[in-house]
Design a protein around this motif. Structure first.
Motif, PDB file in Angstrom:
ATOM      1  N   MET A   1      -0.814   0.164   8.330  1.00  0.00           N
ATOM      2  CA  MET A   1      -0.965   1.342   7.489  1.00  0.00           C
ATOM      3  C   MET A   1      -1.407   2.555   8.298  1.00  0.00           C
ATOM      4  O   MET A   1      -2.278   2.465   9.131  1.00  0.00           O
ATOM      5  CB  MET A   1      -1.977   1.039   6.384  1.00  0.00           C
ATOM      6  CG  MET A   1      -2.188   2.158   5.415  1.00  0.00           C
ATOM      7  SD  MET A   1      -3.352   1.610   4.158  1.00  0.00           S
ATOM      8  CE  MET A   1      -2.678   2.426   2.763  1.00  0.00           C
TER       9      MET A   1
ATOM     10  N   MET B   1       9.284   7.041   4.445  1.00  0.00           N
ATOM     11  CA  MET B   1       9.691   5.632   4.383  1.00  0.00           C
ATOM     12  C   MET B   1      11.030   5.395   5.061  1.00  0.00           C
ATOM     13  O   MET B   1      11.854   6.306   5.169  1.00  0.00           O
ATOM     14  CB  MET B   1       9.824   5.197   2.918  1.00  0.00           C
ATOM     15  CG  MET B   1       8.579   5.301   2.119  1.00  0.00           C
ATOM     16  SD  MET B   1       8.950   4.870   0.384  1.00  0.00           S
ATOM     17  CE  MET B   1       7.340   5.036  -0.328  1.00  0.00           C
TER      18      MET B   1
ATOM     19  N   ALA C   1      11.477   2.037  -3.592  1.00  0.00           N
ATOM     20  CA  ALA C   1      10.549   2.907  -4.310  1.00  0.00           C
ATOM     21  C   ALA C   1      11.260   3.649  -5.437  1.00  0.00           C
ATOM     22  O   ALA C   1      10.736   3.758  -6.551  1.00  0.00           O
ATOM     23  CB  ALA C   1       9.891   3.894  -3.346  1.00  0.00           C
TER      24      ALA C   1
ATOM     25  N   ARG D   1       0.668  -2.805   1.595  1.00  0.00           N
ATOM     26  CA  ARG D   1       0.012  -2.161   2.730  1.00  0.00           C
ATOM     27  C   ARG D   1      -1.450  -1.853   2.421  1.00  0.00           C
ATOM     28  O   ARG D   1      -2.320  -2.011   3.264  1.00  0.00           O
ATOM     29  CB  ARG D   1       0.748  -0.882   3.116  1.00  0.00           C
ATOM     30  CG  ARG D   1       2.058  -1.146   3.802  1.00  0.00           C
ATOM     31  CD  ARG D   1       2.719   0.126   4.213  1.00  0.00           C
ATOM     32  NE  ARG D   1       3.966  -0.156   4.897  1.00  0.00           N
ATOM     33  CZ  ARG D   1       4.748   0.765   5.400  1.00  0.00           C
ATOM     34  NH1 ARG D   1       4.415   2.028   5.310  1.00  0.00           N
ATOM     35  NH2 ARG D   1       5.861   0.441   6.001  1.00  0.00           N
TER      36      ARG D   1
ATOM     37  N   LYS E   1       5.702  -2.165  -1.811  1.00  0.00           N
ATOM     38  CA  LYS E   1       5.393  -2.162  -0.385  1.00  0.00           C
ATOM     39  C   LYS E   1       4.098  -1.406  -0.120  1.00  0.00           C
ATOM     40  O   LYS E   1       3.279  -1.831   0.685  1.00  0.00           O
ATOM     41  CB  LYS E   1       6.551  -1.533   0.376  1.00  0.00           C
ATOM     42  CG  LYS E   1       6.444  -1.630   1.865  1.00  0.00           C
ATOM     43  CD  LYS E   1       6.654  -3.029   2.338  1.00  0.00           C
ATOM     44  CE  LYS E   1       7.957  -3.096   3.080  1.00  0.00           C
ATOM     45  NZ  LYS E   1       8.227  -4.400   3.627  1.00  0.00           N
ATOM     46  N   LEU E   2       3.897  -0.308  -0.836  1.00  0.00           N
ATOM     47  CA  LEU E   2       2.668   0.467  -0.680  1.00  0.00           C
ATOM     48  C   LEU E   2       1.459  -0.362  -1.108  1.00  0.00           C
ATOM     49  O   LEU E   2       0.446  -0.380  -0.431  1.00  0.00           O
ATOM     50  CB  LEU E   2       2.746   1.753  -1.503  1.00  0.00           C
ATOM     51  CG  LEU E   2       1.525   2.653  -1.456  1.00  0.00           C
ATOM     52  CD1 LEU E   2       1.219   3.091  -0.034  1.00  0.00           C
ATOM     53  CD2 LEU E   2       1.736   3.862  -2.349  1.00  0.00           C
ATOM     54  N   ARG E   3       1.586  -1.073  -2.235  1.00  0.00           N
ATOM     55  CA  ARG E   3       0.493  -1.933  -2.679  1.00  0.00           C
ATOM     56  C   ARG E   3       0.192  -3.013  -1.647  1.00  0.00           C
ATOM     57  O   ARG E   3      -0.968  -3.333  -1.387  1.00  0.00           O
ATOM     58  CB  ARG E   3       0.829  -2.571  -4.030  1.00  0.00           C
ATOM     59  CG  ARG E   3       0.702  -1.600  -5.196  1.00  0.00           C
ATOM     60  CD  ARG E   3       0.771  -2.320  -6.525  1.00  0.00           C
ATOM     61  NE  ARG E   3       2.086  -2.863  -6.814  1.00  0.00           N
ATOM     62  CZ  ARG E   3       3.044  -2.210  -7.453  1.00  0.00           C
ATOM     63  NH1 ARG E   3       2.840  -0.983  -7.878  1.00  0.00           N
ATOM     64  NH2 ARG E   3       4.212  -2.772  -7.687  1.00  0.00           N
TER      65      ARG E   3
ATOM     66  N   GLU F   1      12.969   0.954   2.206  1.00  0.00           N
ATOM     67  CA  GLU F   1      11.739   1.143   1.437  1.00  0.00           C
ATOM     68  C   GLU F   1      11.915   2.258   0.416  1.00  0.00           C
ATOM     69  O   GLU F   1      11.448   2.160  -0.719  1.00  0.00           O
ATOM     70  CB  GLU F   1      10.569   1.482   2.360  1.00  0.00           C
ATOM     71  CG  GLU F   1      10.154   0.366   3.281  1.00  0.00           C
ATOM     72  CD  GLU F   1       9.107   0.807   4.288  1.00  0.00           C
ATOM     73  OE1 GLU F   1       8.212   0.001   4.547  1.00  0.00           O
ATOM     74  OE2 GLU F   1       9.191   1.939   4.807  1.00  0.00           O
TER      75      GLU F   1
ATOM     76  N   LEU G   1       6.569  12.068   0.397  1.00  0.00           N
ATOM     77  CA  LEU G   1       6.124  10.687   0.595  1.00  0.00           C
ATOM     78  C   LEU G   1       7.312   9.748   0.794  1.00  0.00           C
ATOM     79  O   LEU G   1       7.282   8.868   1.658  1.00  0.00           O
ATOM     80  CB  LEU G   1       5.263  10.233  -0.580  1.00  0.00           C
ATOM     81  CG  LEU G   1       3.913  10.944  -0.698  1.00  0.00           C
ATOM     82  CD1 LEU G   1       3.240  10.573  -2.011  1.00  0.00           C
ATOM     83  CD2 LEU G   1       3.018  10.626   0.483  1.00  0.00           C
TER      84      LEU G   1
END
Length: 107
Positions: A19, A43, A51, A7, A3-5, A47, A39
């Motif tokens: 973002m 979320m 992660a 965003r 999900k981070l990638r 999420e 971090l």
């Protein structure tokens, strides 16, 4: 992480509403478990679960990552635990040292 990638890719493409920006001043250092917990705490629970699943799928032998709710001094947050072969790192030497060891270590 996936999900981070996504965003980050969206931000590169100019889609900035997906973002938020987080600045970290690491000049004084940062403990990996505490930073990871902070971090993860940003979320949503789905999420966060994804992660953690990705962290545990990295293939580090005998290692398990766990995020747990914690309360310390009345402050609620997330605590990151890293287990190595089922034990928290450093647990093997968390006993009294009134006896002599055959090996040397600093503490």
């Amino acid at each position: 992480m996936k999900k981070l990638r996504q965003r980050m890719q969206a931000a590169k493409e100019g889609v900035t509403d997906l973002m938020s920006i987080l600045y970290i001043d690491g000049s004084m250092g940062a403990a990996g478990d505490m930073l990871t917990a902070a971090l993860l705490h940003t979320m949503k629970s789905e999420e966060r679960a994804e992660a953690l699943k990705e962290l545990n799928a990295m293939g580090v032998p005998g290692t398990e990552f766990r995020a747990e709710e914690a309360v310390k001094c009345g402050i609620t947050g997330l605590s990151m635990r890293v287990l190595i072969n089922g034990e928290e790192e450093g647990a093997a030497h968390a006993h009294e040292h009134a006896h002599h060891h055959e090996h040397e270590h600093d503490h």
